[in-house]
Write a protein that holds these residues in place. Structure first.
Motif, PDB file in Angstrom:
ATOM      1  N   ARG A   1      40.544  42.713  42.154  1.00 36.05           N
ATOM      2  CA  ARG A   1      41.786  43.161  41.717  1.00 36.05           C
ATOM      3  C   ARG A   1      42.502  42.601  42.969  1.00 36.05           C
ATOM      4  O   ARG A   1      43.743  42.081  42.765  1.00 36.05           O
TER       5      ARG A   1
ATOM      6  N   GLU B   1      38.922  36.181  37.360  1.00 36.92           N
ATOM      7  CA  GLU B   1      38.932  36.957  38.375  1.00 36.92           C
ATOM      8  C   GLU B   1      37.607  38.230  37.978  1.00 36.92           C
ATOM      9  O   GLU B   1      36.624  38.412  38.654  1.00 36.92           O
TER      10      GLU B   1
ATOM     11  N   ALA C   1      43.004  37.774  35.186  1.00 41.62           N
ATOM     12  CA  ALA C   1      42.698  39.323  35.735  1.00 41.62           C
ATOM     13  C   ALA C   1      40.872  38.959  35.046  1.00 41.62           C
ATOM     14  O   ALA C   1      40.261  38.689  35.686  1.00 41.62           O
TER      15      ALA C   1
ATOM     16  N   VAL D   1      42.492  45.024  37.485  1.00 41.70           N
ATOM     17  CA  VAL D   1      42.394  43.524  38.136  1.00 41.70           C
ATOM     18  C   VAL D   1      43.713  42.929  38.110  1.00 41.70           C
ATOM     19  O   VAL D   1      44.804  42.027  39.037  1.00 41.70           O
TER      20      VAL D   1
END
Lengths: 219, 244
Positions: B148, B119, B116, B97
């Motif tokens: 990602r 997310e 990352a 990611v």
């Protein structure tokens, strides 16, 4: 047997003085081979037509002729057109250029074995072809190539012995010299064989450690 | 318009896969492309970010035309989620990611990892951040690949049959992430036969056949009162799973 040990202990220091030469020759040649091999592999996979053809011809020539012939050509042939190397440099160049061809092919196979989707995903993120190669494909290909590369490294470690033919005093050359001085060829080449086995075994174990250290599930 | 797809044509040899497809998407919209297999849905999606360059036609994202020259920067605005995930095998989930922000958006290492983790939390995968893709289930892999895509903070996400490589019990977790993104206002263009997502989250269904759009409209219209016989027949099959 104990006679051999006495012989070995007596002559070991002289032979071992050749180990730095052997290892230096090997490390330099493998380094040249790895760097040039990487460029050749890239050229053979991603290069345009002329670049692909040049790289392919290179690989065919250096895989298709004996390394000893290449070494003689560089050391004995090139001086005729004014390019002169000392024996050690000539040997490094010859072995380096030769192993580059093999390393390129192993690496090419490893790159090809990385699924297409990996590059597609890299490109979809916004990476260029080269960025995708460096960040995504190469790290996977290098992991996959380690077993073959280990074979090549061990092979070349032994092949450094042919540098003896152009006068590099690495361990084989030193052994031969002892042989002619003592006429104990059996003992001396047994000693040399043992030294090669020790070196190649250490290298094999180190590379196995590396392989384990960088291994990733699913690769 | 956030996305403008203008008269896209694509042929493979003699086979004409796309025969002039045009549509627009406003920011925050979700559209689902449906239609029989071999009808050019995935090809259309790949044409939009030039993974498959179209033979003819133009793509505009946020008013800017996508060309061979601005490809890499435009793709950062148009994320792509693959049917078979295509996570980077050698990277841990969180690194998968983080690599986009790190390598393409100029983030430092720490900032990229922070983003990352954020997310991954969005897709419910925080606890698997350190796993490699091979250690994840299919549903987890697809959620990671959505994370990602999100880490690029794209204007638009293209989903190419995101659940068709998954076992039925794993599609739910991916669909619920997609529903959530749609409700958060993410602009999404989805090729899928996932009726659940289409009914609940889509603003519009685009029905394709033979390389053309034959019908489009809100899900209520397409599902309850399709205008075309072909649409009706197709929906019958996917809703009832037989040859009716």
């Amino acid at each position: 047997m104990s006679a051999w040990f006495d012989f070995a202990i007596e002559h070991l220091p002289y032979v071992l003085l050749g180990v730095p030469t052997t290892l230096g020759l090997w490390v330099s040649a493998m380094t040249i081979g790895a760097m040039l091999g990487l460029v050749l592999a890239w050229a053979r996979i991603y290069g345009n037509r002329p670049i692909y053809v040049i790289a392919t011809i290179y690989v065919e020539i250096f895989r298709g002729t004996p390394m000893l012939v290449q070494m003689f050509f560089i050391y004995l042939g090139l001086p005729e057109i004014g390019i002169v190397f000392d024996p050690l440099t000539a040997a490094v160049i010859a072995i380096g250029l030769n192993t580059a061809a093999y390393q390129a092919e192993y690496l090419r196979g490893a790159v090809r074995s990385v699924p297409m989707g990996q590059m597609t995903a890299a490109r979809a993120l916004g990476m260029g072809k080269f960025q995708g190669f460096v960040n995504i494909i190469l790290p996977q290909a290098l992991r996959r190539v380690i077993p073959q590369w280990s074979n090549e490294a061990i092979l070349e470690l032994k092949y450094t012995s042919i540098a003896y033919a152009i006068g590099v005093t690495e361990i084989t050359a030193r052994a031969e010299k002892i042989g002619y001085e003592t006429f104990q060829f059996f003992e001396v080449f047994l000693l040399i064989a043992a030294i090669y086995v020790v070196m190649t075994s250490i290298v094999a174990q180190l590379l196995l450690l590396l392989e384990k250290k960088v291994s990733v599930p699913g690769l | 318009m956030l996305l403008r797809v203008e008269n896209i044509h694509k042929s493979y040899g003699a086979a004409e896969i796309l025969k002039g497809v045009s549509f627009d998407m406003a920011p925050g919209q979700s559209k689902v492309i449906m239609g029989p297999s071999g009808t050019g849905k995935s090809t259309l999606l790949r044409c939009i970010n030039h993974l498959t360059p179209p033979d003819k036609g133009r793509i505009f994202v946020d008013g800017e035309e996508l060309t061979a020259k601005n490809l890499n920067t435009m793709r950062q605005k148009v994320a792509f989620v693959f049917q078979d995930f295509n996570l980077f095998t050698h990277l841990r989930t969180v690194e998968n990611v983080a690599i986009g922000p790190r390598k393409l958006r100029g983030f430092g290492k720490k900032a990229a990892l922070d983003l990352a983790y954020k997310e991954l939390e969005r897709v419910g995968l925080s606890d698997r951040a350190d796993a490699y893709p091979a250690e994840l289930s299919g549903g987890q892999q697809q959620r990671a690949s959505i994370a990602r895509a999100l880490a690029m903070e794209p204007k638009l996400i293209l989903f190419d049959e995101p659940t068709s490589a998954l076992d039925p019990e794993l599609t739910g977790e991916v669909v619920s992430v997609m529903n959530k993104l749609a409700s958060e206002g993410m602009t999404m263009l989805v090729v899928s036969h996932e009726i659940g997502f289409a009914r609940k989250a889509a603003d519009e269904i685009i029905f394709m056949e033979g390389g053309k759009i034959i019908e489009q409209g809100p899900p209520s219209q397409i599902f309850n009162a399709p205008q075309q016989d072909r649409t009706r027949a197709f929906l019958n099959v996917i809703e009832h799973g037989d040859d009716a």
